[in-house]
Each structure stands twice: as C-alpha cells, then as structure tokens.
Motif scaffolding. Structure first.
Motif, PDB file in Angstrom:
ATOM      1  N   UNK A 182       0.839  -1.214   0.000  1.00 37.00           N
ATOM      2  CA  UNK A 182       0.000   0.000   0.000  1.00 37.00           C
ATOM      3  C   UNK A 182       0.874   1.266   0.000  1.00 37.00           C
ATOM      4  N   UNK A 183       2.192   1.081  -0.128  1.00 35.49           N
ATOM      5  CA  UNK A 183       3.162   2.180  -0.256  1.00 35.49           C
ATOM      6  C   UNK A 183       3.140   3.147   0.920  1.00 35.49           C
ATOM      7  N   UNK A 184       3.238   2.605   2.131  1.00 30.60           N
ATOM      8  CA  UNK A 184       3.184   3.490   3.295  1.00 30.60           C
ATOM      9  C   UNK A 184       4.484   4.264   3.505  1.00 30.60           C
ATOM     10  N   UNK A 185       4.342   5.351   4.253  1.00 27.07           N
ATOM     11  CA  UNK A 185       5.520   6.054   4.772  1.00 27.07           C
ATOM     12  C   UNK A 185       5.666   5.782   6.257  1.00 27.07           C
ATOM     13  N   UNK A 186       4.555   5.345   6.855  1.00 28.23           N
ATOM     14  CA  UNK A 186       4.553   4.994   8.276  1.00 28.23           C
ATOM     15  C   UNK A 186       3.929   3.613   8.434  1.00 28.23           C
ATOM     16  N   UNK A 187       4.639   2.741   9.138  1.00 26.72           N
ATOM     17  CA  UNK A 187       4.197   1.354   9.286  1.00 26.72           C
ATOM     18  C   UNK A 187       4.024   1.052  10.772  1.00 26.72           C
ATOM     19  N   UNK A 188       2.846   0.541  11.127  1.00 21.42           N
ATOM     20  CA  UNK A 188       2.515   0.235  12.522  1.00 21.42           C
ATOM     21  C   UNK A 188       2.492  -1.279  12.671  1.00 21.42           C
TER      22      UNK A 188
END
Ligand code: ATP
Length: 232
Positions: A148-154
C-alpha cells in the motif's frame, strides 16, 4: 511525522487511553512496550483511525488528521499490520499481495521488491495464504502492508510466537525498510526485538505513558519495569 497528542480512546464507557502522546519520524523506529492489556494495540488502532479519538488529536506531516477514516489515512501513507495478521482466506499468498495493488495502485513497492525483502514469500507465493506457517504469514502481512506504499508502518507484535531464526529474518527486514526511510511504530511486550531496532521507547501502563526514553536510556530499569508489570 506521525503523531498522537494527548490521545484519549474508549471502548464504550471504559477509557483505554489517557493523554497518550507519541510520535514517529521517517527513518526511525518508536517502540511501544508494556504488558498485556496496557493499551498498545489500542494506540496503534488510534494512530490508524480505527479507534475514534475521544480527546486529543492525530497529526500527519504537520496536518491535523484527527477526523480521517482508516481508508483515508491508508491513502496518505499509514499502514497497520494487526496482531492477528488478517490474511485473506481462499487466496494465494501472491493474490493477497495483489489485492493491495488493486486498492492502492502502483508505487515504490512491487511484488519483486517484497520478494527480495522476504525471499521465502517468493517460494510460497502460490500457496494458500492461510496455509502458510506463522512466520510466513507474518512476512505476508508485512509485505501486504508495504504494497500500500506506506511512509509509516505500525507493527503489532510482529515476532510474537515465532521461532528465533524467523524473528531474526523479520528484524532484518524491519531494519532494511527503516533504512529506506520508513517511520515505524513497533509494539512489543518485551525488549528483545526493540533493542535491535528502536530509536525511541514509550512504556504504556493502564493506558498511560509512564516512561519514555532513547536507545541510550534503556537499561535494567526499563527491563525491571516491564518484567514487574508482566508479573514474571
Ligand atoms: P495485548 O498485548 O493483550 O494486545 P495491549 O497492550 O495491546 O495488550 P489493548 O488490546 O490495547 O492492550 O487493550 C487495552 C485495554 O482495552 C484492555 O483493558 C482491554 O481489555 C481493553 N480492550 C481492548 N479491546 C477491547 C474491545 N474490543 N472492547 C472492550 N475493551 C477492549
């Protein structure tokens, strides 16, 4: 930067988070530690917009995104890998990954790139997603979030219950994506994995932050607090 400011969250009348303030910057890992039921998963869900803010605010790159829904936050580059992984049944591993492409389109993450990060997934790509081992499913869940091309990953307890050799592979992958500029919030119950990755630490107890520090501040005191809290 992805940030909660004085976040409050409730399940019905039960308040699960009290004045939680936490931030993660691109290329850094913030570890969120604490015992069972401390509110770690709730904090991730609040960052992802899955929990409504009963007070306080959520910020993304300087914008107040307190009222955005999870889908909107996902489009703006936030991704959550839940503790139960939520692999889609009836689909192969690769189809699980392709679904993210359908919803989020092309971008920096491709099948080739996630297979390079997790070579085991390339070998298992035709297998039913739900037939993969626990470690493989965790890799798949992380890979799907990356698609999903995140910049922040939880990441909610990404190594829980996995064999040490798999844990090391997942730690190496997290380190690699951090180096590529990802901001990561890592939830864990103990310090073993955070010690290898975290830049900052936040300790939650009963929905409140009771300690925070940098990697140089982490010592026996935090270890004692955690083991004391978990009753070991
Ligand atoms: P764990 O490691 O067990 O997931 P956690 O630190 O992630 O623990 P949370 O799952 O965030 O803790 O739970 C925080 C508090 O909220 C706990 O008291 C828990 O019982 C409660 N809680 C969590 N989910 C729900 C829910 N769906 N409905 C009601 N209460 C909930």
């Amino acid at each position: 930067m992805l940030e909660l400011r004085n976040a409050e969250a409730c399940y019905g009348k039960a308040q699960a988070l009290h004045q939680v303030a936490l931030a993660v910057r691109p290329g850094q890992v913030t570890a969120l530690v604490g015992r069972n039921g401390a509110g770690k998963s709730t904090t991730l869900k609040t960052l992802m917009g899955q929990m409504r803010l009963a007070g306080g605010s959520r910020w993304l790159d300087g914008q107040d995104v307190s009222t955005l829904a999870p889908e909107q936050l996902s489009r703006r580059g936030v991704a959550l890998v839940p503790e139960d992984r939520q692999i889609f049944a009836g689909l192969s591993a690769e189809e699980n990954l392709q679904l993210a492409t359908v919803s989020h389109g092309a971008g920096p993450w491709t099948l080739e790139r996630v297979y390079t990060l997790f070579p085991r997934l390339r070998e298992r790509r035709s297998a039913q997603g739900t037939s993969l081992s626990g470690g493989e499913q965790q890799m798949l869940a992380i890979a799907r979030a990356l698609m999903t091309h995140p910049r922040y990953l939880l990441l909610d307890e990404p190594t829980e219950g996995l064999a040490p050799v798999i844990v090391e592979q997942i730690v190496a992958a997290i380190a690699e994506i951090r180096t590529a500029g990802m901001g990561i919030v890592l939830v864990e119950q103990n310090l073993h994995v955070p010690r290898q990755l975290a830049d900052h630490y936040v300790l939650l107890d009963s929905g409140r932050i009771t300690w925070r520090g940098g990697r140089d501040d982490v010592g026996d005191a935090l270890e004692d607090m955690l083991s004391g809290l978990s009753g070991h």
